[in-house]
Design an enzyme around this catalytic site. Structure first.
Site, short mmCIF file in Angstrom:
data_model
loop_
_atom_site.label_atom_id
_atom_site.label_comp_id
_atom_site.label_asym_id
_atom_site.label_seq_id
_atom_site.Cartn_x
_atom_site.Cartn_y
_atom_site.Cartn_z
N GLU A 1 0.85 -1.20 0.07
CA GLU A 1 0.02 0.00 0.08
C GLU A 1 0.78 1.18 -0.27
OE1 GLU A 1 -2.96 -0.10 3.07
OE2 GLU A 1 -4.13 -1.91 2.13
N GLU B 1 -5.54 -8.40 0.28
CA GLU B 1 -6.40 -7.99 1.62
C GLU B 1 -7.61 -7.88 1.28
OE1 GLU B 1 -4.76 -4.93 4.12
OE2 GLU B 1 -2.65 -5.68 3.84
#
Length: 574
Positions: A238, A454
């Site tokens: 991320e 995720e």
């Protein structure tokens, strides 16, 4: 979360804050004061939000049997697993030769900037209890486990010159051996936000080009010591959230540019420029690392990529301006890091709107960046409507997330929310968005192979949620996972056949960044009052059924490996 949350861990997530002028009803234009966030978040009173969650709970009880996904919907090679991150679960922050990380420093120096004033010194104690984590994975029937390596546990001072910590090497080798002996495939994230503090002290870490060599050296140590056991690597997790929250708002580590009490004092020039510098150096570090891996460690079956946090923005209204706002939002959120890896430069919209604050790549850097991935990981939790903001001389950006000229909204122009509230304050369930973004990435970014690295939702204590009477009863999480797995199947049926797997976030309850322990993403409950005991939630039991693990357990597969005979870590002995 990997907050989010895993990375998406704060209501001032960088993709959420943007200029709104006098529009006081905007969801994300919030004070950094936590008390104000909880009062104003989502423009709901606490009682009305509790009512919405209660309604969602009733809906979750009404899922029809034919709507429940089945494992045989998916190709045999499609992986199902769970995920975690080193800082969020390991604990042992100053044990086993580990050096301090930026998050250790952040939590210890500014405990007031964590919602419950906690830290991850112990976290879920996985440094000592990793065998219990593997036992849970095995019992649930997971194929794979995505976890991260702590850079300062391998290189305590961040550099090769500072020495390799062989206790750290031994710890991860023990974990890998335990996973492999139990038939669980490891997927390693090399960096999940825990920068060695020594590098922050020496040269401000990712703000300096020296990070490229030091990161590449660290990654090379990992390839050298773990490459015979690990064939799937992610360089960074991320980067969009890491750059914005750590160097724009300062609400995440390194965060030293925010004062006590969550009052952000980052100079505007830094908040507008530094996230792009950090992102640029991160991309260069990624490219160098992939180049080293491909030349010396890849072999016939090694693969490497990056994990991006994504949203599937939808137009706020049915008009051209909001459709353009949608495109810009995707460019700034996903294209910021994916387009340089696909075509060697940032999106045109970023070049136009950010101007000279956005660094340039040299020709040789572009050559290394293009195709510097075998797959892409995406972390998907929720989505928003993109609302156009007029580009005018009167509007002066204050922070990097203003540059997109697009407001992320929960409700569309007709007041209809993008999805139901599912317990975590920023997560509105929108499984269609996952399908849409998977199809969009096929069209826009050259159809890269993708793992959903995720996906999940959280239980929250307080913040307008109904009192939690049973932490093991999580029907909203079960429904959320079922609906998103169904969306993945629909994307596959529509031609997105390069999807490779789904990792639930997260395996266990953990330290959820600025939310501390108030937010619980785990399918396994951690009883912090009973030695971090692991207890499966109902969602884990549903996944166990989904994976067909009950049949496997009846055949005595669980516990076949000696590595799960104990729960402690100490040179590989139980």
């Amino acid at each position: 979360m990997a907050l989010l949350c895993s990375a998406l861990s704060n209501s001032t997530h960088p993709s959420f804050r943007s200029h709104i002028g006098a529009n006081s009803e905007n969801l994300w234009h919030l004070s950094a004061d936590p008390a104000q966030k909880s009062k104003r978040r989502c423009n709901l009173t606490l009682s009305s939000r509790a009512a919405r969650i209660s309604s969602a709970l009733e809906s979750a009880k009404q899922v029809k049997p034919w709507q429940v996904p089945k494992r045989d919907w998916f190709p045999p090679e499609f992986m199902f697993g769970a995920a975690s991150a080193a800082y969020q679960i390991e604990g042992a922050w100053n044990e086993g030769g580990k050096g301090p990380s930026s998050w250790d420093n952040f939590c210890h120096s500014h405990p007031d900037r964590i919602m419950d004033k906690s830290n991850a010194d112990v976290a879920a104690n996985s440094y000592y209890m990793y065998k219990e984590d593997v036992r849970m994975l095995k019992e649930i029937g997971m194929d794979s486990y995505r976890f991260s390596i702590s850079w300062p546990r391998i290189l305590p001072k961040g550099t090769l010159d500072g020495g390799i910590n062989h206790e750290g090497i031994q710890y991860y080798n023990d974990l890998l051996d335990c996973l492999i002996e139990n038939g669980i495939k490891p997927y390693i994230t090399l960096f999940h936000w825990d920068t060695p503090q020594a590098l922050a002290d020496e040269y401000k870490d990712f703000l300096d080009r020296r990070i490229v060599k030091d990161y590449t050296d660290y990654a090379t140590v990992c390839f050298e010591h773990f490459g015979d056991k690990v064939k799937n690597w992610f360089t960074f997790n991320e980067p969009h959230s890491f750059c914005g929250l750590g160097y724009g708002t300062g609400l995440h580590a390194p965060g030293a540019r925010c004062s006590a009490g969550m009052t952000c004092v980052i100079p505007e020039e830094d908040a507008l420029r530094n996230p792009y510098i950090v992102g640029h150096n991160l991309l260069l570090a990624h490219a160098e690392t992939v180049d080293v891996y491909n030349k010396f460690y890849k072999g016939d079956d090694g693969q490497i990529g990056m994990v991006l946090d994504v949203m599937a923005y939808e137009p706020y209204g049915n008009n051209f301006l909001d459709q353009q706002a949608q495109e810009r939002a995707i460019d700034f959120h996903i294209g910021w890091f994916l387009e340089p890896m696909v075509r060697g430069d940032y999106p045109f919209s970023m070049r136009s709107l950010v101007g000279d604050r956005l660094p340039f790549f040299t020709k040789s850097e572009q050559e290394k960046l293009v195709s510097s991935y075998d797959f892409v990981g995406i972390n998907y939790y929720t989505s928003r409507f993109a609302k156009h903001i007029d580009i005018s001389p009167e509007f002066i950006p204050k922070i990097n997330t203003d540059d997109v000229y697009s407001n992320p909204e929960v409700n569309d122009s007709n007041g209809i929310p993008i999805g139901p509230d599912v317990g975590m304050y920023f997560i509105y369930s929108y499984p269609k968005g996952l399908k849409n973004i998977l199809l969009r990435m096929k069209e826009k970014y050259g159809n890269p192979p993708i793992y959903i690295t995720e996906n999940g939702t959280a239980d929250m204590d307080g913040w307008g949620n109904p009192p939690m009477t049973d932490p093991l009863d999580d029907p909203l999480r079960i429904e959320y996972l079922q609906q998103h797995m169904t969306a993945i199947k629909e994307a596959i049926d529509l031609g997105r056949r390069t999807l490779r797997g789904h990792f639930t976030w997260s395996l266990i309850d953990n330290f959820e960044w600025s939310l501390g322990y108030l937010s619980r993403f785990g399918i396994v409950y951690i009883d912090r009052n009973d030695g971090c005991k692991r207890i499966m939630k109902k969602s884990a039991k549903w996944l166990k059924e989904f994976n067909g693990a009950t049949k496997k357990l009846n055949n005595k597969i669980l516990g076949a490996s000696s590595c799960c005979s104990g729960v402690t870590h100490g040179g590989g002995t139980a």
